[in-house]
Design a protein around this motif. Structure first.
Motif, PDB file in Angstrom:
ATOM      1  N   PRO A   3       0.837  -1.189   0.000  1.00 55.84           N
ATOM      2  CA  PRO A   3       0.000   0.000   0.000  1.00 55.84           C
ATOM      3  C   PRO A   3       0.879   1.248   0.000  1.00 55.84           C
ATOM      4  CG  PRO A   3      -0.105  -1.095   2.160  1.00 55.84           C
ATOM      5  CD  PRO A   3       0.847  -1.876   1.302  1.00 55.84           C
ATOM      6  N   HIS A   4       0.336   2.352  -0.512  1.00 59.28           N
ATOM      7  CA  HIS A   4       0.947   3.655  -0.297  1.00 59.28           C
ATOM      8  C   HIS A   4      -0.088   4.533   0.388  1.00 59.28           C
ATOM      9  CE1 HIS A   4       4.479   2.991  -2.840  1.00 59.28           C
ATOM     10  NE2 HIS A   4       3.673   2.406  -3.708  1.00 59.28           N
ATOM     11  N   GLY A   5       0.398   5.507   1.123  1.00 56.09           N
ATOM     12  CA  GLY A   5      -0.512   6.455   1.750  1.00 56.09           C
ATOM     13  C   GLY A   5      -0.276   7.833   1.178  1.00 56.09           C
TER      14      GLY A   5
ATOM     15  N   TYR B 222       2.891  13.899   1.229  1.00 52.23           N
ATOM     16  CA  TYR B 222       3.855  12.793   1.258  1.00 52.23           C
ATOM     17  C   TYR B 222       3.163  11.457   1.452  1.00 52.23           C
ATOM     18  CZ  TYR B 222       3.364  12.841   6.377  1.00 52.23           C
ATOM     19  OH  TYR B 222       2.870  12.787   7.650  1.00 52.23           O
ATOM     20  N   CYS B 223       3.931  10.414   1.205  1.00 48.41           N
ATOM     21  CA  CYS B 223       3.441   9.046   1.413  1.00 48.41           C
ATOM     22  C   CYS B 223       3.545   8.712   2.897  1.00 48.41           C
ATOM     23  CB  CYS B 223       4.258   8.048   0.590  1.00 48.41           C
ATOM     24  SG  CYS B 223       3.814   6.322   0.917  1.00 48.41           S
ATOM     25  N   THR B 224       2.450   8.167   3.442  1.00 42.86           N
ATOM     26  CA  THR B 224       2.384   7.926   4.892  1.00 42.86           C
ATOM     27  C   THR B 224       2.746   6.496   5.290  1.00 42.86           C
ATOM     28  OG1 THR B 224       0.043   7.496   4.567  1.00 42.86           O
ATOM     29  CG2 THR B 224       0.642   9.690   5.368  1.00 42.86           C
ATOM     30  N   ASP B 225       2.979   5.631   4.328  1.00 45.87           N
ATOM     31  CA  ASP B 225       3.224   4.219   4.640  1.00 45.87           C
ATOM     32  C   ASP B 225       4.640   3.871   4.167  1.00 45.87           C
ATOM     33  OD1 ASP B 225       3.393   1.390   4.489  1.00 45.87           O
ATOM     34  OD2 ASP B 225       1.226   1.240   4.350  1.00 45.87           O
ATOM     35  N   PHE B 226       5.482   3.423   5.059  1.00 47.99           N
ATOM     36  CA  PHE B 226       6.889   3.173   4.712  1.00 47.99           C
ATOM     37  C   PHE B 226       6.984   2.036   3.696  1.00 47.99           C
ATOM     38  CE2 PHE B 226      11.321   2.963   4.756  1.00 47.99           C
ATOM     39  CZ  PHE B 226      11.824   4.054   5.450  1.00 47.99           C
ATOM     40  N   CYS B 227       7.007   2.400   2.419  1.00 49.36           N
ATOM     41  CA  CYS B 227       6.766   1.439   1.348  1.00 49.36           C
ATOM     42  C   CYS B 227       8.025   0.901   0.695  1.00 49.36           C
ATOM     43  CB  CYS B 227       5.900   2.107   0.293  1.00 49.36           C
ATOM     44  SG  CYS B 227       6.537   3.717  -0.213  1.00 49.36           S
ATOM     45  N   SER B 228       9.147   1.596   0.855  1.00 46.80           N
ATOM     46  CA  SER B 228      10.355   1.190   0.133  1.00 46.80           C
ATOM     47  C   SER B 228      11.542   1.917   0.744  1.00 46.80           C
ATOM     48  CB  SER B 228      10.240   1.578  -1.344  1.00 46.80           C
ATOM     49  OG  SER B 228      10.193   2.992  -1.432  1.00 46.80           O
TER      50      SER B 228
ATOM     51  N   LEU C 147      13.162   4.152  -0.539  1.00 45.93           N
ATOM     52  CA  LEU C 147      13.080   5.573  -0.864  1.00 45.93           C
ATOM     53  C   LEU C 147      11.713   6.163  -0.511  1.00 45.93           C
ATOM     54  CD1 LEU C 147      15.140   5.458  -4.171  1.00 45.93           C
ATOM     55  CD2 LEU C 147      15.892   6.178  -1.889  1.00 45.93           C
ATOM     56  N   HIS C 148      11.101   5.572   0.506  1.00 46.15           N
ATOM     57  CA  HIS C 148       9.809   6.077   0.987  1.00 46.15           C
ATOM     58  C   HIS C 148       9.881   7.549   1.375  1.00 46.15           C
ATOM     59  CE1 HIS C 148       6.493   6.706   3.819  1.00 46.15           C
ATOM     60  NE2 HIS C 148       7.406   7.006   4.721  1.00 46.15           N
ATOM     61  N   GLN C 149      10.966   7.929   2.016  1.00 47.81           N
ATOM     62  CA  GLN C 149      11.075   9.329   2.451  1.00 47.81           C
ATOM     63  C   GLN C 149      11.201  10.288   1.269  1.00 47.81           C
ATOM     64  OE1 GLN C 149       9.839   9.181   5.433  1.00 47.81           O
ATOM     65  NE2 GLN C 149      11.323  10.428   6.533  1.00 47.81           N
ATOM     66  N   GLU C 150      11.515   9.762   0.084  1.00 49.50           N
ATOM     67  CA  GLU C 150      11.586  10.592  -1.114  1.00 49.50           C
ATOM     68  C   GLU C 150      10.218  10.723  -1.786  1.00 49.50           C
ATOM     69  OE1 GLU C 150      13.948   8.585  -0.096  1.00 49.50           O
ATOM     70  OE2 GLU C 150      15.618  10.002  -0.020  1.00 49.50           O
ATOM     71  N   MET C 151       9.232   9.973  -1.289  1.00 46.47           N
ATOM     72  CA  MET C 151       7.920   9.950  -1.952  1.00 46.47           C
ATOM     73  C   MET C 151       7.104  11.138  -1.448  1.00 46.47           C
ATOM     74  SD  MET C 151       5.600   6.595  -2.522  1.00 46.47           S
ATOM     75  CE  MET C 151       4.070   6.676  -3.454  1.00 46.47           C
ATOM     76  N   GLN C 152       7.159  12.251  -2.195  1.00 46.52           N
ATOM     77  CA  GLN C 152       6.585  13.512  -1.741  1.00 46.52           C
ATOM     78  C   GLN C 152       6.266  14.413  -2.923  1.00 46.52           C
ATOM     79  OE1 GLN C 152      10.124  15.394   0.248  1.00 46.52           O
ATOM     80  NE2 GLN C 152       9.945  16.783  -1.507  1.00 46.52           N
TER      81      GLN C 152
HETATM   82 CU1  CUA Z   1       4.839   5.033  -0.775  1.00 46.79          CU
HETATM   83 CU2  CUA Z   1       5.868   5.311   1.257  1.00 46.79          CU
END
Ligand code: CUA
Ligand code: K7E
Length: 659
Positions: A584-586, A620-626, A628-633
């Motif tokens: 999932p992504h948030g 930003y993405c709220t679910d630690f998905c990968s 590079l999750h912190q780059e998902m913005q």
């Molecule tokens: Cu998508 Cu974190």
């Protein structure tokens, strides 16, 4: 009579005093459970799966929680009747319709009794149904997705408590009103309750494959309180049994005024007969407005349709439809054993457990041996239908379950214990304390003809000192007992979400193979879905802006948007392009007056943001998905009302003009 009530009440008070003085935690921990192989019996090694699913009602949380047994591990809280900001249930545009009722959008509910669909008398693991007490509703949860996919409101009803129990082939699910009310609702003096208020028992038919609910008919009963219910099975299939209390029809100070009669009734409803009467046109059609909400797995969107009328049967005009079985004062639980022969109504102020015989009931009906009638409904003679009684079993009997090996297990709220007794001989075999004040109990498949009699789960109201203190509010809890031997063995305590009124259990193997891994993108018919990044775009329509956005590890498309103005209504329609299990992504937007979205692979969801301040605002993405999750913005540039910043959006530095 009053003095008997007083002495019973004083026992209640006394025992609650005993609980408060108890030193439950440490003492009990050092005996029993830890001194035996209990730990081994509940240990599920890392990476291993539990043997059973347990669906435990959340009570005043309004939700349904999924646990594993024997470990007691919590897997998921399924939002059902209450909004859930974690999953955006009731917050995103797609699910708001699930909580629509004739009273408008309702953000909270009180869930009580989950029951699993059945085929040929066995739990089949397709759906769980659960009732809402406060604003009468029944929900269906799909056990491939573990999502609430349907909620139907029950008209002419109030305090939908004797619900939601399923017949042995999932023909019907019932909803009985706890509170009788004026039907139709109208402005009238409360003191005219007696013989003017009515109690509706609703039969909701279930569609074979989809499990979809449809309000088939209601039986308009006298103004009693209808507490719990159970379908007949096997030989009693075709009947449904409801406990009643307040047959006095009191409307004030019920703790005294509804305890006048020595007996209340179990109402035995012949629903096959009801079907005949419906077919023969012996019903009245009453106007009724009720919401019917369905979530479509392909559009990922819920819609509400409105029911406009209901077929109503009057038992006084339908001979053979309803009989009253006298049952000791104010019964609560109503349970039928796996053979369908024994009907157990536990008078909660009575000294013994009464068991009625279905065979004797039929014989008495056949012989027309009645002891008068109430509102045209024949009353059978107590002695004629009695199968037996368990003598002095405990104090405050509530609910009974069965192990499929001829034993019954009854909970006692006041004496705080589970008592095992034998069907037919009525002897008490074992008793074990619960910590504390057990309500329901659950044996997996215990509501069916085939219980899996390995464990019983006690669902407790009070924990006091059993857990680390957490301020004035402490957890409710469940306790797991091994019931494979002659004596029960306490194995485990675990905390629960909200108040665990009831639970439904099933072998995990029946369900887990059907569990969905992700939603197929090609089946996504959401009206704002985009299935590739190339289709991602931003469209202005007056002061409404629609962002068609995609998400995939680890970016949004588009990720920068300019030309939004203060006062706009910005719709984020976000599609998760992943086609993989557990990705999932948030998404959340600073200052949005709603929840995040948590979007499953292949799914589309929408939230609305009303920008109020000029500036450049991140999401930003709220679910630690990968990694590079912190780059998902991304950013949204908000200009002043009336500004003429062109509407543009970018991904990968490529700037595109909006439509
Ligand atoms: Cu998508 Cu974190
Ligand atoms: Cu908690 Cu079934 Cu609602 Cu008894 S009910 S305890």
């Amino acid at each position: 009579m009053k003095s008997i009530i007083k002495s019973i009440l004083s026992v209640v008070v006394l025992s609650s005093v005993l609980f408060s003085c108890g030193d439950g935690g440490s003492k009990n921990g050092s005996q029993g459970a830890l001194g035996s192989s209990a730990a081994e019996k509940v240990y599920v090694a890392p990476g291993e799966h539990d043997e059973f699913y347990a669906f435990i009602s959340g009570g005043f949380s309004g939700q349904l929680a999924v646990y594993g047994l024997p470990s007691g591990r919590l897997f998921k809280v399924i939002p059902v009747f209450s909004v859930d900001a974690e999953k955006a249930y009731g917050f995103n545009e797609e699910t708001k319709a699930m909580l629509m009722t004739s009273h408008g959008f309702i953000p909270w509910g009180d869930s009580h009794h989950p029951d699993i669909s059945q085929t040929a008398g066995e739990v089949d693991g397709k759906f769980v149904y659960i009732n809402e007490n406060n604003t009468p509703r029944i929900a269906k949860i799909d056990l491939t997705t573990f999502e609430t996919t349907e909620i139907i409101e029950i008209p002419n009803s109030a305090g939908n408590h004797s619900s939601s129990f399923v017949t042995e082939n999932s023909e019907y699910i019932v909803a009985g009103t706890r509170f009788s009310v004026p039907v139709p609702q109208r402005d009238m003096p409360i003191k005219e309750y007696k013989s003017n208020f009515k109690g509706a028992l609703s039969f909701i038919s279930l569609e074979k494959e989809s499990g979809e609910m449809d309000l088939a008919f209601q039986i308009m009963m006298p103004g009693f309180n209808y507490d719990l219910s159970h379908p007949g099975r096997g030989k009693s299939h075709g009947w449904f049994f409801f406990t009643t209390y307040n047959t006095e029809e009191a409307h004030t100070l019920l703790e005294v005024n509804a305890s006048q009669n020595d007996k209340d009734y179990i109402a035995a409803i012949n629903w096959k007969k009801a079907e005949e009467y419906i077919k023969a046109g012996k019903f009245k059609t009453m106007p009724a407005r009720y919401a019917h909400n369905k979530y479509d797995e392909h559009t990922h969107t819920a819609t509400t349709t409105w029911g406009k009328e209901v077929k109503v049967l009057d038992p006084a005009e339908c001979p053979g439809l309803v009989y009253f079985l006298p049952t000791p004062k104010s019964p609560h639980g109503c349970d039928v054993d796996p053979s369908g022969e024994y009907i157990i109504g536990n008078g909660k102020l009575a000294a013994e457990l009464t068991v009625h015989s279905f065979t004797k009931m039929l014989a008495a009906i056949e012989a027309e041996k009645f002891d008068g009638e109430a509102y045209g409904i024949p009353i059978l003679k107590y002695e004629d239908i009695l199968a037996g009684a368990v003598k002095q079993p405990g104090l405050g009997p509530l609910h009974t379950e069965f192990d499929g090996k001829g034993n019954a297990y009854t909970t006692f709220f006041i004496s705080s214990e589970v008592v095992k007794w034998k069907l037919g001989t009525w002897e008490v075999i074992d008793r074990k304390p619960t910590y504390y004040s057990v309500g329901h109990l659950m044996i997996p498949g215990g509501n069916s003809a085939k219980p899996y009699g390995k464990y019983v789960l006690a669902l407790n109201k009070i924990t006091k000192d059993r857990y680390l203190p957490t301020g004035p509010e402490v957890t409710q809890s469940a306790q797991l007992y091994d019931i494979t031997g002659e004596k029960m063995e306490l194995l485990l305590d675990f905390p629960t979400i909200g108040e665990p009124h009831y639970a439904a259990g099933i072998p995990a193997d029946i369900i887990k193979k059907n569990s969905k891994k992700f939603y197929r993108l090609e089946d996504n018919n959401h009206k704002y879905a985009v299935k590739t990044e190339e289709e991602a775009r931003v469209v202005r329509d007056g002061n409404e802006v629609h962002i068609y956005m995609t998400m995939i590890r680890s970016h949004f498309a588009p990720d920068n948007i300019e030309g939004i103005r203060v006062g706009d209504k910005v719709y984020f329609h976000v599609t998760n392009l992943e086609q993989d299990y557990d990705v999932p992504h948030g998404i959340s937007m600073i200052g949005a007056n709603t929840s995040e979205l948590l979007i499953m692979p292949g799914q589309t969801e929408t939230f609305v943001w009303n920008p109020k301040q000029v500036g450049v605002w991140p999401f930003y993405c709220t679910d630690f998905c990968s990694a590079l999750h912190q780059e998902m913005q991304g950013y949204i540039r908000v200009s002043a009302k009336g500004a003429n910043t062109p509407l543009t959006y970018t991904l990968d530095d490529e700037e595109l003009d909006a439509e």
